[in-house]
Design a protein around this motif. Structure first.
Motif: not given
Length: 1014
Positions: A377, A417, A419, A556, A559, A566
């Motif tokens: 993150e 990732t 996000s 988000l 995901s 997250h």
């Protein structure tokens, strides 16, 4: 206004962009060189001996087992009636899992029995199965299209679509001359190492050409020029304060933020997933790919591998906790510089001086609980903030070429990732602002848009540089089958995890405070501005921060996992939202009632959020004052503090208005800003205070903070140097009753010795020679006094108890005979179970002897339950983990606890095999379920309990309040491991599919069972 300069080859520009995009599509389709190792047993030229061989995935691509016909006949003749002899098997004898999933070829009562993957394939008389002749062999060939049993040229059985059997061992009962080379059974297997790949020559050429084309696209954008005069560079801080004061304040905030982020990387609490990502990063050096070496059958984390690839360069230098979390701190510093130097000045004209310390507090309130971690993150925040900064600069300076790097950073975010899609979302949300630049470009809108798309195509080589489309599709399928895999409409699960979830580590007060306040500001400021009373003054853009934050929360939802971790991806847009919101409220000054409502909601939410737990992970929780945050969970407290902050402002304004009418009179906007500032500052201070208090309380022991620098310099083995494992136990020496008559008196007399029926289940749970005493129905009896011995901090006291006594009291006495009773808390159950009493050093002060008093109900023993019994108190002796397991040993470290054990090497999970380990460290946090590495259905070491005996030694940290951290586990294999040959191999395969015979890749047993039922 559109430039009058002539268009310079728009068709050529379109061709350039299209070619770059085409090559980005070709990258995942280009051929890769895949590892195809081969395992053969027994070793070349050596006799066949049973050995452990753990495959990962558990089922290889294919298995071929052969037994010479003469060996089959000889063993069948020598096997007594009613007995079985294993000719060859891929699991240890007696393994229940092996019977259902592995391969076995046996003889019994003159018959040949073949079983594979839970199905009986052959049961025939040995004479019928053996045609004889030179070179005759009974062969079982299991491949992706099924299993075939042959003898010579004769097919005896077949099972199409039967899965390839699991391999956990190569076992045989064949001995003597029949086990020699030429007569022995053999097995040839190809482990599934399909994800260990490297780019082929063609792919390298495609990657190189794509990189050159993207650079060409960026250069073309630069040459396209700007569409008009650029805006002047904005002031980073407003001119109201003297220049020296602005510079001093800015420099102080810069230094404070940088120091806080770097220091917290070393001393801050552990994050649950820190070691998980470190393990993935360390796998890159061994396999060339980011493998999920804990679970998911070690498939790669495609498409989200960029952060682990960058982290792999760090762990090759140092795996110390401070080192692996330092990149996150650097991402935080980069985010801070982008926000304060570019983003905020572009959105808040002449930012007031107070916005700089406010931004510092908000960023730290986000970063500390979420992003001081090896998780990705922090990189998402940096990349998304960079994307936003580049777009704002491009728009303000009228520089269309800056959109090229913005598109490239957005593409890079996709490789981090899920996000990371926030970067792309920000680019799309701001499209109405930057699209006019494309139309003003000398190239025209469409060719320029094509160039931007080509720049964004860097996502493809970042994801697929050494991987293929087939690998990505297979990995995504495995993740979906193993789970969790939640849909967007289940996003409420994330907010439940943050506020009321079962995992306290995900809903700490610090996380709740910053996320919930950000949501309140997003909604509340937007609503309050509908009642704004002023439209003049320096410009503040609220639309961009609000749209950016809303995009972050929306992204988000995409995901597939719903962890609260997250939310850390929103640290950049969250900080921007809070600071811009504060500025817009002060400058636009909504109505009093709108601001009072917003202020009331803020302090109420803050009060509730501070009641969240201070539940740090593993040893980070030792010494923490868990009650401290709740003391601040009072809305009236925050209301009073925010009012106190603005009171001087109100007094000053009233005096200024009296001297010169016409100035500001109220402080309602400032009251809201003060509430945000004091609440988030309170969160930061409590976090810092919690770590400081814990370090002080553990000053005579070990703490994360105290070990940060020694671990970084390599002078410490971290937690292993202080954590104790209780590896032994011994009885206490008998003694006479110390002191006066009170100690000598036993109200119900001395307990009688337990009978054989009572002691039957005690073997192995208590030391040899320990006294075992029976209760007396309707009476209270005492065991003899035993000398406590030395008061060691590394040893603990314990006793075992049988049945359900009315009460068990451990009674200490000092030299004067004063009794010091300690009631025992008994675990549930009827059989023998251990009752621990913590370190010997924590026994009551002055205690020199100990005994047990046992009170039994009168009805005890009249039914099925046994008469209660207890053992004497005995001593469990401890050693530090580093004394038991030498540094440098390969140890299977549980993912929540392994970060602060830097001197141990993780076992090798590569080539379709897992390295046998002698030791394992298991966390107590999630011990109600097996460790992830041991979970069937993807755990890398899920087969370990089938091939080894696991002996746990409970552990604790001396010098800290008694709390068991988990177990040091001794692994003893039923069969010696590694007695087989491994050969290397490679093959080149296209990127869009696997080769013939590779099959679809691993799947959990539940999926295979479902396919078989279907």
């Amino acid at each position: 206004m559109r430039s009058t300069a002539p268009a310079r080859g728009p068709l050529l520009v379109l061709l350039l962009a299209a070619l770059a995009c085409l090559l980005s599509v070709a990258v995942p389709l280009a051929p890769v060189v895949v590892s195809t190792p081969e395992v053969s047993w027994p070793r070349a030229g050596e006799p066949a001996t049973s050995t452990t061989a753990m495959f990962m995935p558990y089922r290889p691509l294919d298995v071929t087992a052969e037994v010479p016909c003469a060996t089959v006949a000889s063993v069948a003749a020598d096997t007594a009636p009613g007995e079985r002899a294993v000719l060859v098997a891929t699991a240890p004898a007696g393994s229940a899992r092996g019977r259902e999933r592995s391969l076995s070829v046996e003889v019994a009562d003159g018959r040949v029995l073949v079983r594979s993957s839970g199905r009986e394939l052959l049961d025939v008389a040995a004479g019928d199965a053996l045609p004889g002749g030179p070179g005759c062999a009974l062969r079982v060939s299991a491949a992706q299209d099924g299993t075939v049993v042959t003898a010579g040229q004769q097919q005896l059985a077949s099972a199409p679509d039967l899965p390839v059997p699991e391999v956990t061992a190569f076992a045989t009962d064949v001995t003597g001359a029949l086990a020699a080379a030429g007569a022995a059974p053999t097995v040839l297997a190809h482990p599934d190492a399909r994800f260990e790949s490297r780019p082929g020559a063609l792919k390298l050429a495609v990657l190189g050409a794509h990189a050159l084309l993207v650079l060409g696209c960026l250069l073309t954008l630069v040459l396209a020029g700007r569409g008009g005069p650029r805006a002047p560079r904005p002031a980073r801080l407003g001119p109201a304060a003297p220049r020296w004061w602005r510079r001093g304040a800015a420099g102080a905030c810069d230094a404070a933020v940088a120091a806080a982020l770097v220091l917290w990387a070393g001393v801050g609490p552990l994050h649950t997933d820190d070691f998980y990502y470190v393990l993935e990063a360390r796998s890159v050096e061994l396999t060339g790919t980011v493998g999920n070496v804990v679970r998911y059958f070690s498939v790669p984390e495609i498409p989200f591998t960029l952060q682990q690839l960058l982290l792999s360069a760090v762990v090759q230098v140092s795996a110390a906790p401070w080192a692996v979390r330092l990149p996150a701190a650097l991402c935080g510093i980069g985010t801070w510089l982008l926000l304060t130097r570019v983003v905020l000045p572009r959105l808040v004209q002449d930012p007031p001086l107070w916005t700089r310390p406010l931004a510092a507090v908000v960023l730290l309130a986000w970063w500390w609980p979420f992003n001081t971690s090896a998780r990705p993150e922090s990189l998402v925040v940096l990349v998304s903030t960079a994307t936003l900064a580049l777009v704002l600069e491009a728009v303000a300076r009228r520089r269309v070429w800056l959109l090229g790097p913005a598109a490239a950073t957005a593409g890079a975010g996709v490789a981090v990732t899920a996000s990371g899609l926030l970067s792309a979302a920000l680019l799309l949300v701001l499209a109405p602002r930057w699209w006019p630049l494309l139309r003003e470009s000398r190239l025209g809108a469409l060719p320029t848009a094509g160039l931007l798309l080509a720049c964004a195509s860097v996502a493809s080589p970042l994801v697929f540089a050494d991987a293929s489309l087939a690998a990505a599709l297979t990995a995504l399928r495995v993740h979906d089958e193993v789970g969790p895999n939640l849909s967007w409409w289940q996003e409420a699960e994330r907010y439940a995890a943050l506020t009321v979830g079962v995992d306290p580590n995900q809903r700490t007060y610090a996380r709740q405070v910053v996320v919930l306040l950000t949501i309140v500001l997003l909604v509340g400021v937007t609503a309050a501005l509908l009642r704004a009373t002023r439209a003049r003054g320096p410009r503040v853009s609220w639309v961009v921060p609000a749209a950016a934050a809303f995009s972050g929360f929306a992204v988000l939802a995409l995901s597939p996992t719903k962890w609260s971790h997250h939310f850390g991806a929103l640290a950049g847009v969250g900080t921007l939202l809070a600071v811009a919101g504060a500025a817009v409220l002060v400058r636009r000054r909504p109505t009093r009632w709108a601001l009072l409502a917003l202020w009331g909601v803020l302090v109420a939410v803050a009060g509730a959020a501070f009641h969240g737990p201070d539940a740090q992970v593993e040893y980070s929780a030792y010494g923490v004052d868990t009650e401290l945050p709740a003391l601040l969970g009072q809305p009236l407290l925050w209301a009073a503090l925010s009012a106190a902050v603005v009171l001087p402002v109100l007094v000053r304004r009233r005096r200024a208005r009296a001297a010169a009418p016409g100035g500001e009179r109220d402080v309602w906007p400032e009251l809201v800003v003060a509430a945000v500032a004091v609440v988030l500052a309170g969160s930061v201070l409590v976090q810092a205070g919690s770590v400081a208090v814990a370090a002080h309380r553990l000053r005579g022991s070990w703490s994360v903070a105290s070990d940060a620098l020694p671990a970084l310099t390599g002078s410490s083995c971290g937690f292993a140097d202080a954590a104790v494992a209780l590896t032994g136990q011994r009885t206490l020496d008998p003694t006479t009753a110390p002191g006066g008559p009170a100690a000598a008196d036993a109200p119900g007399g001395t307990a009688p010795a337990a009978d054989g029926e009572q002691t039957a289940g005690l073997l192995g749970t208590a030391p040899d020679g320990v006294g075992v005493w029976s209760g007396v129905p309707g009476a209270e009896v005492s065991t003899p006094w035993l000398s406590l011995g030395e008061r060691s901090a590394s040893d603990t006291l314990a006793l075992d108890v049988l049945g359900a006594p009315a009460a068990v009291t451990v009674e200490f006495t000092d030299a004067a005979g004063a009794l010091l009773p300690v009631p025992a808390v008994l675990p549930a159950g009827d059989g023998w179970r251990r009752v621990g009493f913590g370190p010997v050093a924590d026994a009551p002060p002055g205690a020199v002897a100990v005994r047990v008093r046992l009170r039994t109900d009168e009805a005890a023993g009249t039914g099925q339950a046994p008469v209660p019994a207890v053992t004497d108190v005995y001593r469990r002796t401890g050693q530090t983990v580093s004394e038991v397991v030498p540094p440098g040993t390969h140890v299977l470290l549980d993912w929540p606890i392994g970060l602060h054990l830097p001197c141990y090497e993780p076992p090798v999970v590569a080539g379709g095999l897992v390295e046998p380990v002698r030791w394992m460290v298991r966390s107590a946090t999630f011990e109600s379920t097996p460790p992830l590495a041991l979970i069937d259905g993807g755990g890398s070491y899920a087969t370990l309990p089938e091939v080894a005996t696991l002996t746990p030694y409970r552990g604790f940290l001396p010098g800290a309040p008694y709390r068991e951290w988990g177990d040091l586990v001794l692994v003893e294999y039923e069969l010696p491991p590694g007695d087989y040959d491994v050969g290397a191999g490679e093959r080149t395969v296209p990127g869009w599919r696997w080769w013939d015979g590779a099959g679809p890749g691993p799947s959990p047993q539940s999926v295979l069972d479902g396919a078989a039922d279907g």
